[in-house]
Scaffold this motif. Structure first.
Motif, PDB file in Angstrom:
ATOM      1  N   ASP A 102       0.817  -1.214   0.000  1.00 14.35           N
ATOM      2  CA  ASP A 102       0.000   0.000   0.000  1.00 14.35           C
ATOM      3  C   ASP A 102       0.857   1.272   0.000  1.00 14.35           C
ATOM      4  N   LYS A 103       2.176   1.148   0.017  1.00 18.32           N
ATOM      5  CA  LYS A 103       3.089   2.293  -0.055  1.00 18.32           C
ATOM      6  C   LYS A 103       3.517   2.500  -1.502  1.00 18.32           C
ATOM      7  N   TRP A 104       3.562   3.760  -1.916  1.00 16.45           N
ATOM      8  CA  TRP A 104       3.898   4.116  -3.296  1.00 16.45           C
ATOM      9  C   TRP A 104       5.190   4.908  -3.317  1.00 16.45           C
ATOM     10  N   ILE A 105       5.888   4.818  -4.433  1.00 15.79           N
ATOM     11  CA  ILE A 105       7.111   5.589  -4.626  1.00 15.79           C
ATOM     12  C   ILE A 105       6.986   6.362  -5.936  1.00 15.79           C
ATOM     13  N   ARG A 106       7.444   7.598  -5.906  1.00 15.36           N
ATOM     14  CA  ARG A 106       7.518   8.423  -7.119  1.00 15.36           C
ATOM     15  C   ARG A 106       8.962   8.867  -7.251  1.00 15.36           C
ATOM     16  N   LEU A 107       9.514   8.595  -8.409  1.00 13.96           N
ATOM     17  CA  LEU A 107      10.915   8.865  -8.640  1.00 13.96           C
ATOM     18  C   LEU A 107      11.061   9.509 -10.008  1.00 13.96           C
ATOM     19  N   GLU A 108      11.706  10.661 -10.049  1.00 10.63           N
ATOM     20  CA  GLU A 108      12.001  11.329 -11.319  1.00 10.63           C
ATOM     21  C   GLU A 108      13.513  11.359 -11.468  1.00 10.63           C
ATOM     22  N   LEU A 109      13.969  10.831 -12.580  1.00  8.93           N
ATOM     23  CA  LEU A 109      15.396  10.714 -12.837  1.00  8.93           C
ATOM     24  C   LEU A 109      15.754  11.378 -14.155  1.00  8.93           C
ATOM     25  N   ALA A 110      17.009  11.716 -14.288  1.00  9.83           N
ATOM     26  CA  ALA A 110      17.561  12.187 -15.554  1.00  9.83           C
ATOM     27  C   ALA A 110      18.846  11.401 -15.797  1.00  9.83           C
ATOM     28  N   LEU A 111      19.081  11.069 -17.038  1.00  9.14           N
ATOM     29  CA  LEU A 111      20.282  10.327 -17.412  1.00  9.14           C
ATOM     30  C   LEU A 111      21.207  11.226 -18.217  1.00  9.14           C
ATOM     31  N   GLN A 112      22.462  11.276 -17.829  1.00 11.79           N
ATOM     32  CA  GLN A 112      23.444  12.044 -18.577  1.00 11.79           C
ATOM     33  C   GLN A 112      24.248  11.071 -19.429  1.00 11.79           C
ATOM     34  N   PHE A 113      24.122  11.212 -20.740  1.00  8.91           N
ATOM     35  CA  PHE A 113      24.825  10.354 -21.679  1.00  8.91           C
ATOM     36  C   PHE A 113      26.200  10.926 -21.965  1.00  8.91           C
ATOM     37  N   THR A 114      27.162  10.078 -22.276  1.00  7.39           N
ATOM     38  CA  THR A 114      28.511  10.541 -22.598  1.00  7.39           C
ATOM     39  C   THR A 114      28.557  11.182 -23.977  1.00  7.39           C
ATOM     40  N   GLY A 115      27.679  10.801 -24.857  1.00  6.20           N
ATOM     41  CA  GLY A 115      27.600  11.380 -26.198  1.00  6.20           C
ATOM     42  C   GLY A 115      26.177  11.828 -26.453  1.00  6.20           C
ATOM     43  N   HIS A 126      14.269   3.029 -18.194  1.00  6.69           N
ATOM     44  CA  HIS A 126      13.092   3.413 -17.412  1.00  6.69           C
ATOM     45  C   HIS A 126      12.311   2.166 -17.000  1.00  6.69           C
ATOM     46  N   GLN A 127      12.083   1.250 -17.929  1.00  2.00           N
ATOM     47  CA  GLN A 127      11.338   0.023 -17.634  1.00  2.00           C
ATOM     48  C   GLN A 127      12.104  -0.891 -16.679  1.00  2.00           C
ATOM     49  N   GLU A 128      13.423  -0.974 -16.842  1.00  2.15           N
ATOM     50  CA  GLU A 128      14.240  -1.795 -15.942  1.00  2.15           C
ATOM     51  C   GLU A 128      14.157  -1.269 -14.510  1.00  2.15           C
ATOM     52  N   MET A 129      14.247   0.060 -14.363  1.00  3.83           N
ATOM     53  CA  MET A 129      14.193   0.648 -13.028  1.00  3.83           C
ATOM     54  C   MET A 129      12.808   0.500 -12.415  1.00  3.83           C
ATOM     55  N   ARG A 151      20.395   4.377  -4.811  1.00  2.00           N
ATOM     56  CA  ARG A 151      21.200   5.043  -5.844  1.00  2.00           C
ATOM     57  C   ARG A 151      22.211   4.083  -6.453  1.00  2.00           C
ATOM     58  N   ASP A 152      22.883   3.316  -5.588  1.00 10.06           N
ATOM     59  CA  ASP A 152      23.876   2.369  -6.087  1.00 10.06           C
ATOM     60  C   ASP A 152      23.233   1.287  -6.955  1.00 10.06           C
ATOM     61  N   ASP A 153      22.085   0.773  -6.529  1.00  4.62           N
ATOM     62  CA  ASP A 153      21.406  -0.267  -7.303  1.00  4.62           C
ATOM     63  C   ASP A 153      20.954   0.256  -8.664  1.00  4.62           C
ATOM     64  N   LEU A 154      20.372   1.453  -8.696  1.00  4.29           N
ATOM     65  CA  LEU A 154      19.938   2.019  -9.969  1.00  4.29           C
ATOM     66  C   LEU A 154      21.136   2.318 -10.870  1.00  4.29           C
ATOM     67  N   ARG A 155      22.210   2.778 -10.280  1.00  2.00           N
ATOM     68  CA  ARG A 155      23.427   3.050 -11.055  1.00  2.00           C
ATOM     69  C   ARG A 155      23.967   1.753 -11.664  1.00  2.00           C
ATOM     70  N   GLU A 156      23.922   0.666 -10.895  1.00  2.00           N
ATOM     71  CA  GLU A 156      24.395  -0.620 -11.400  1.00  2.00           C
ATOM     72  C   GLU A 156      23.524  -1.115 -12.556  1.00  2.00           C
ATOM     73  N   LEU A 170      20.873  11.075 -12.385  1.00  2.00           N
ATOM     74  CA  LEU A 170      20.588  12.227 -11.529  1.00  2.00           C
ATOM     75  C   LEU A 170      19.168  12.110 -10.975  1.00  2.00           C
ATOM     76  N   PHE A 171      19.041  12.240  -9.663  1.00  2.00           N
ATOM     77  CA  PHE A 171      17.735  12.209  -9.015  1.00  2.00           C
ATOM     78  C   PHE A 171      17.151  13.608  -9.022  1.00  2.00           C
ATOM     79  N   ARG A 172      15.944  13.737  -9.546  1.00  2.00           N
ATOM     80  CA  ARG A 172      15.247  15.024  -9.541  1.00  2.00           C
ATOM     81  C   ARG A 172      14.258  15.074  -8.390  1.00  2.00           C
ATOM     82  N   THR A 173      13.466  14.034  -8.190  1.00  2.00           N
ATOM     83  CA  THR A 173      12.575  13.938  -7.025  1.00  2.00           C
ATOM     84  C   THR A 173      12.559  12.507  -6.541  1.00  2.00           C
ATOM     85  N   PHE A 174      12.270  12.351  -5.236  1.00  2.00           N
ATOM     86  CA  PHE A 174      12.179  11.042  -4.600  1.00  2.00           C
ATOM     87  C   PHE A 174      11.170  11.170  -3.482  1.00  2.00           C
ATOM     88  N   VAL A 175      10.008  10.550  -3.634  1.00  2.00           N
ATOM     89  CA  VAL A 175       8.942  10.658  -2.650  1.00  2.00           C
ATOM     90  C   VAL A 175       8.372   9.276  -2.388  1.00  2.00           C
TER      91      VAL A 175
END
Length: 177
Positions: A102-115, A126-129, A151-156, A170-175
Motif C-alpha cells: 500500500d506504499k507508493w514511490i515516485r521517482l524522477e530521474l535524468a540520465l546524462q549520456f557521454t555522447g 526506465h522500464q528496468e528501473m 542510488r547504487d542499485d539504480l546506477r548498477e 541524476l535524481f530530480r525527485t524522490f517521494v
C-alpha cells in the motif's frame, strides 16, 4: 474451666490499592521504555518523513533543457568535434513497493549520456528501473543508507544495460507515500 484455643492469624493479603499501584507503575515503565526504544532505533515511516532530494538550480535548468534529448547547457560541439554530453529526463516512475504494497514511490530521474542521447535506451532503462522498484521493500529505503543503496542499485542497472554510454544518474525527485 474452659479452654479457649486461638487459631494462628491467617497471612494478610495485599490490598487492592497496592496491587493496582504496582500494575500502574509497571505499565508506565513499559510505555516509557517502548517510546524511548521506538524513537531512538526506528525511523518514522510516515509520508512526512519521506525526504525529497533537492536538485541544484543549474541541474534543474539543464534537465528541463535536455528533457527531449537536446544537449544540455553549452551543448555545442567541442574543439575535437565530439558531441557534448546530453541529459535526458525520464518520465516519472510511480509504482507501489514490494512490501508493504500500500506504499507508493515516485521517482524522477535524468540520465546524462557521454555522447548524444539515445531515447530508446532511456526508455529501456526506465522500464528496468520500474521493474526493480516493484521488488523493493520500504525497510530497504529508510534512512540515508537506504537511499544510498537505492542510488547504487539504480546506477548498477544503468551501467550494466547501457554499457558505459550513461555517465550519471541524476535524481530530480524522490517521494515515498
Amino acid at each position: 474451666m474452659s479452654l479457649t484455643t486461638t487459631e494462628p492469624a491467617a497471612p494478610k493479603k495485599p490490598s487492592i490499592v497496592v496491587t493496582a499501584g504496582a500494575i500502574a507503575v509497571l505499565s508506565l515503565l513499559g510505555l516509557g521504555g517502548g517510546w524511548f526504544v521506538g524513537n531512538t532505533l526506528l525511523v518514522p515511516a510516515s509520508p512526512a518523513a519521506a525526504t525529497p532530494v533537492p536538485a541544484p538550480a543549474e541541474l534543474a535548468a539543464a534537465a528541463v533543457e535536455g528533457a527531449h534529448g537536446a544537449p544540455a547547457a553549452g551543448g555545442e560541439h567541442g574543439a575535437a568535434g565530439a558531441a557534448a554530453p546530453s541529459l535526458i529526463a525520464l518520465d516519472p516512475i510511480v509504482t507501489n513497493l514490494g512490501y508493504p504494497t500500500d506504499k507508493w514511490i515516485r521517482l524522477e530521474l535524468a540520465l546524462q549520456f557521454t555522447g548524444p542521447g539515445d531515447t530508446s535506451l532511456a526508455q529501456d532503462l526506465h522500464q528496468e528501473m520500474l521493474t526493480y522498484l516493484r521488488t523493493v521493500s520500504l525497510q530497504q529505503l529508510q534512512g540515508p543508507r537506504g537511499f544510498q543503496y537505492l542510488r547504487d542499485d539504480l546506477r548498477e542497472i544503468v551501467d550494466l544495460r547501457s554499457k558505459g554510454r550513461v555517465s550519471k544518474v541524476l535524481f530530480r525527485t524522490f517521494v515515498i507515500e
